[in-house]
Design a protein around this motif. Structure first.
Motif: not given
Lengths: 134, 134, 134, 134
Positions: D114-129
């Motif tokens: 769960k913690i890892c999925a959250d970190a991946c989503r934060r990175c996903e958002e940062a890449c998209t931005a």
């Protein structure tokens, strides 16, 4: 003659005080060991008995990471009294020794572990030979 | 509490024999130092006086690579008598000591070298503290 | 036959749906390009005219990092429809194309840049060939 | 303000044409994701049901390697029209998307996923931005 030998030869760095053959052999061995250990970790992950191979996988991953860093550090070596180079090669030696020992235990059952143990021993020897020249 | 502290807490590994605070602090310091050293090498490359900073760039790149490998190895640490972990942390300590010393020489002129020297010293301290517990 | 070909052959993964020769060639090319680009960055750092080579050094370092990651990702490839593998190989292709172009500009003056441009072009071709089979 | 923000501010590179906040956020997210994914792969290896988590481990390792390379490439970014930066961030986005999806499937059973999925989503958002600003 490997590509890295060509690169060291064409670098303007003064490598006259260094055993360049030992250095090139060790750089090649580090990068080969990185590749093989990464691949062995993945092959272990694909085995039905993966639960019995988790120590081997961790040891492979550690060895891959340490060999990769050491290969890069050695590529930048320009001689002199470098505590960093010595400590990096000693860490690489420890990692290869541990990985060769661990993979050897599975070598009869898994050919990828046998190939990996061999690559680790080559890198171990190259590190030992290089340390003797530093 | 850092993300790695959460990860160590939720791992099913038995870390009861390990000083987990010292381990988490060292992992964080290794990854921070990787980032800062990579960035300092790049900032040095952008300086007009880059020709005077090539030793600093090499030291930064070595430190970044060794810290990255050590951070990964420590993340996989599950205790016991590990020659590999000890040797990796000692290599990291040597790299951080060398990079802190090199960057300190340019700290008055280049603020990025000051920030980098500070990060290297934090990692040096974290490595020393962790080694004392192994 | 390279070591990685042996490793893929002895892995229990089902690689029947993959062009294993193209995969092994690309893995080898990625790791070779990592080594050569790391070395070329260091040789450029040692040139008297380093101030004119900072773009080349950055491009080398980027190419080394992306090739290393792609080589590892490809080593773990087990087929199927992988957006990650495709995107990694495309990033590797872009990095090798950029680095071949940059190093080619210095190839007449610096032999290490010529050797590096050649390694980048081999990796570029291996990436293109592999992408055609995915 | 993160350490990388300080480093970008003190670099002599002209970053006036770049959204520095988006860049710093993405660099931080890449390095955080590397650490968390490396740790999640190790925690999965320690689970009794490791045989059911091998895809998750591979996805974690791929994401860790691609995020590490992308974080380094972004740290060296100095603007302009860079196919390499764009392709690296796109590979990072693909890796984080895949790893978030895979880890989410195990998030209820394993808190580290769960913690890892959250970190991946934060990175996903940062890449998209970040991609939106390039």
């Amino acid at each position: 003659m490997s590509a890295i030998t060509d690169m060291l030869r064409t670098s303007p760095k003064d490598l006259s005080g260094i055993d360049q053959a030992a250095l090139a052999t060790c750089i090649d061995a580090c990068f080969e060991c990185t590749t093989i250990c990464t691949s062995c970790a993945d092959a272990c992950l694909a085995e039905d008995m993966v639960a019995d191979l988790t120590t081997c996988i961790r040891t492979n991953l550690d060895c891959a990471d340490i060999c990769a860093a050491t290969g890069r550090v050695l590529t930048r070596y320009s001689g002199g009294d470098s505590d960093v180079v010595r400590a990096a090669v000693e860490a690489c030696l420890a990692a290869c020794t541990a990985c060769a020992a661990e993979c050897s235990q599975h070598a009869q059952m898994h050919e990828h572990c046998k190939i990996c143990a061999d690559a680790c021993r080559r890198c171990e020897e190259a590190c030992t030979a290089l340390l003797a020249t530093l």
